[in-house]
Write a protein that holds these residues in place. Structure first.
Motif, PDB file in Angstrom:
ATOM      1  N   UNK A   1       0.850  -1.075   0.019  1.00 11.70           N
ATOM      2  CA  UNK A   1       0.170  -0.032  -0.085  1.00 11.70           C
ATOM      3  C   UNK A   1       0.885   1.225   0.095  1.00 11.70           C
ATOM      4  N   UNK A   2       1.937   1.126   0.788  1.00  5.82           N
ATOM      5  CA  UNK A   2       2.946   2.393   1.031  1.00  5.82           C
ATOM      6  C   UNK A   2       3.421   2.648  -0.539  1.00  5.82           C
ATOM      7  N   UNK A   3       3.902   1.624  -0.941  1.00  5.12           N
ATOM      8  CA  UNK A   3       4.838   1.917  -2.248  1.00  5.12           C
ATOM      9  C   UNK A   3       3.773   2.228  -3.356  1.00  5.12           C
ATOM     10  N   UNK A   4       2.659   1.355  -3.277  1.00  8.34           N
ATOM     11  CA  UNK A   4       1.374   1.982  -4.283  1.00  8.34           C
ATOM     12  C   UNK A   4       1.125   3.719  -4.112  1.00  8.34           C
ATOM     13  N   UNK A   5       0.879   3.883  -2.932  1.00  9.12           N
ATOM     14  CA  UNK A   5       0.737   5.432  -2.558  1.00  9.12           C
ATOM     15  C   UNK A   5       1.672   6.433  -3.093  1.00  9.12           C
ATOM     16  N   UNK A   6       2.933   6.017  -2.652  1.00 11.46           N
ATOM     17  CA  UNK A   6       3.970   6.975  -3.428  1.00 11.46           C
ATOM     18  C   UNK A   6       3.981   6.846  -4.939  1.00 11.46           C
ATOM     19  N   UNK A   7       3.897   5.851  -5.446  1.00  9.54           N
ATOM     20  CA  UNK A   7       3.317   5.830  -7.089  1.00  9.54           C
ATOM     21  C   UNK A   7       2.484   6.679  -7.328  1.00  9.54           C
ATOM     22  N   UNK A   8       1.181   6.456  -6.804  1.00 12.37           N
ATOM     23  CA  UNK A   8       0.207   7.487  -7.360  1.00 12.37           C
ATOM     24  C   UNK A   8       0.199   8.649  -6.712  1.00 12.37           C
ATOM     25  N   UNK A   9       1.032   9.179  -6.028  1.00 10.96           N
ATOM     26  CA  UNK A   9       1.288  10.582  -5.511  1.00 10.96           C
ATOM     27  C   UNK A   9       0.115  11.027  -4.599  1.00 10.96           C
ATOM     28  N   UNK A  10      -0.403   9.980  -3.811  1.00 10.92           N
ATOM     29  CA  UNK A  10      -1.477  10.386  -2.615  1.00 10.92           C
ATOM     30  C   UNK A  10      -1.099  11.400  -1.561  1.00 10.92           C
ATOM     31  N   UNK A  11      -1.975  11.942  -0.894  1.00 12.81           N
ATOM     32  CA  UNK A  11      -1.611  12.805   0.202  1.00 12.81           C
ATOM     33  C   UNK A  11      -0.977  11.828   1.541  1.00 12.81           C
ATOM     34  N   UNK A  12      -1.899  10.924   1.692  1.00 14.35           N
ATOM     35  CA  UNK A  12      -1.411   9.765   2.702  1.00 14.35           C
ATOM     36  C   UNK A  12      -1.886   8.392   2.572  1.00 14.35           C
ATOM     37  N   UNK A  13      -1.119   7.709   3.318  1.00 14.48           N
ATOM     38  CA  UNK A  13      -1.736   6.345   3.379  1.00 14.48           C
ATOM     39  C   UNK A  13      -2.646   6.116   4.895  1.00 14.48           C
ATOM     40  N   UNK A  14      -3.478   5.443   4.892  1.00 14.67           N
ATOM     41  CA  UNK A  14      -4.307   5.120   6.188  1.00 14.67           C
ATOM     42  C   UNK A  14      -4.267   3.632   6.501  1.00 14.67           C
ATOM     43  N   UNK A  15      -3.747   3.373   7.800  1.00 11.84           N
ATOM     44  CA  UNK A  15      -3.570   2.032   8.188  1.00 11.84           C
ATOM     45  C   UNK A  15      -3.865   1.920   9.501  1.00 11.84           C
ATOM     46  N   UNK A  16      -4.380   0.593   9.895  1.00  8.87           N
ATOM     47  CA  UNK A  16      -4.673   0.359  11.441  1.00  8.87           C
ATOM     48  C   UNK A  16      -3.351   0.522  12.289  1.00  8.87           C
ATOM     49  N   UNK A  17      -3.868   0.910  13.579  1.00  8.75           N
ATOM     50  CA  UNK A  17      -2.881   1.398  14.548  1.00  8.75           C
ATOM     51  C   UNK A  17      -1.601   0.076  14.874  1.00  8.75           C
ATOM     52  N   UNK A  18      -2.161  -1.209  14.601  1.00  6.76           N
ATOM     53  CA  UNK A  18      -1.202  -2.336  14.928  1.00  6.76           C
ATOM     54  C   UNK A  18      -0.257  -2.425  13.639  1.00  6.76           C
ATOM     55  N   UNK A  19      -0.495  -1.712  12.691  1.00  7.38           N
ATOM     56  CA  UNK A  19       0.559  -1.798  11.572  1.00  7.38           C
ATOM     57  C   UNK A  19       1.348  -0.505  11.487  1.00  7.38           C
ATOM     58  N   UNK A  20       1.556   0.181  12.555  1.00  9.26           N
ATOM     59  CA  UNK A  20       2.640   1.380  12.842  1.00  9.26           C
ATOM     60  C   UNK A  20       3.545   0.857  13.741  1.00  9.26           C
ATOM     61  N   UNK A  21       4.873   1.375  13.120  1.00  8.19           N
ATOM     62  CA  UNK A  21       5.102   2.313  12.304  1.00  8.19           C
ATOM     63  C   UNK A  21       5.261   1.886  10.971  1.00  8.19           C
TER      64      UNK A  21
END
Length: 241
Positions: free
Chosen positions: A28-48
């Motif tokens: 998701x993070x890689x795809x978000x950067x590729x697409x030029x989105x503002x943010x990715x949104x994930x569940x707290x257990x996936x942080x950092x």
């Protein structure tokens, strides 16, 4: 009409399925950067989570029911910020909303605001599809009084449904540009995204971001539920965030 890049910069590219894996979040993070989105949104257990290209990281709080004690929501939000979240999307206590206990709704939101002060961005999810117009207005007013930065339509998990143009327009009128408005839940096509923006949305929560952006290019007239992005089991055609 906004350009593809302008719409992308309004998107929280989202993966909140409870069974999501770290590998899917990394994708998701890689795809978000590729697409030029503002943010990715994930569940707290996936942080950092590391996101290339300066993309922000958002997470959720009291999700998806909102039926948590305020101090629990506050602790969850504070932990998420320590773990690298730039933005927190909290769910209001719908029991308080449906019984008109507006001072307590405000206090619930304020507890989270105090736990994650600016520059962290706080969005308040009101589940607009489950509310009357009067309740939508009162929720937005409580969020503003409590210091929130955005009001948000939906979690994408409530059986009442997700975002509607009518709810977004009402929320936008209520906050009058003083807060942002995030439309989220069931936005699967470019046409739907543009309708939300026209109604006053300043942020979009999307799980099928690629399909929506491709639709803006005219390369896809609508999003195929079988092609909700590229994340496989992380997405579905029934829950959009």
């Amino acid at each position: 009409m906004p350009t593809r890049s302008e719409v992308a910069q309004m998107v929280d590219h989202t993966l909140l399925k409870p069974e999501s894996t770290p590998a899917q979040v990394a994708e998701l993070a890689a795809e978000g950067a590729e697409l030029g989105v503002y943010s990715i949104c994930v569940s707290p257990n996936q942080l950092p989570v590391t996101v290339p290209g300066g993309v922000k990281v958002a997470t959720v709080c009291g999700f998806p029911s909102g039926a948590h004690q305020s101090e629990v929501k506050a602790a969850e939000a504070a932990r998420s910020v320590r773990d690298g979240a730039d933005e927190v999307d909290m769910v209001v206590d719908l029991a308080l909303v449906k019984t008109g206990r507006w001072a307590e709704v405000e206090a619930d939101i304020r507890a989270v605001r105090d736990a994650c002060p600016a520059p962290v961005v706080l969005k308040v999810i009101i589940e607009s599809a489950a509310l009357t117009d009067d309740e939508i207005v009162a929720c937005c007013e409580a969020a503003e009084r409590a210091g929130a930065d955005f009001v948000k339509t939906s979690t994408g998990f409530h059986p009442a449904g997700g975002a509607s143009v009518e709810a977004v327009a009402l929320m936008a009128r209520t906050v009058g540009g003083r807060l942002g408005v995030k439309a989220s839940g069931g936005i699967r096509t470019a046409e739907a995204a543009l309708a939300m923006i026209d109604a006053g949305a300043t942020r979009l929560g999307l799980s099928g971001t690629r399909a929506v952006l491709d639709g803006l290019d005219g390369s896809a007239a609508s999003a195929d539920p079988a092609d909700e992005g590229t994340l496989g089991a992380g997405h579905s055609d029934t829950a959009d965030y």
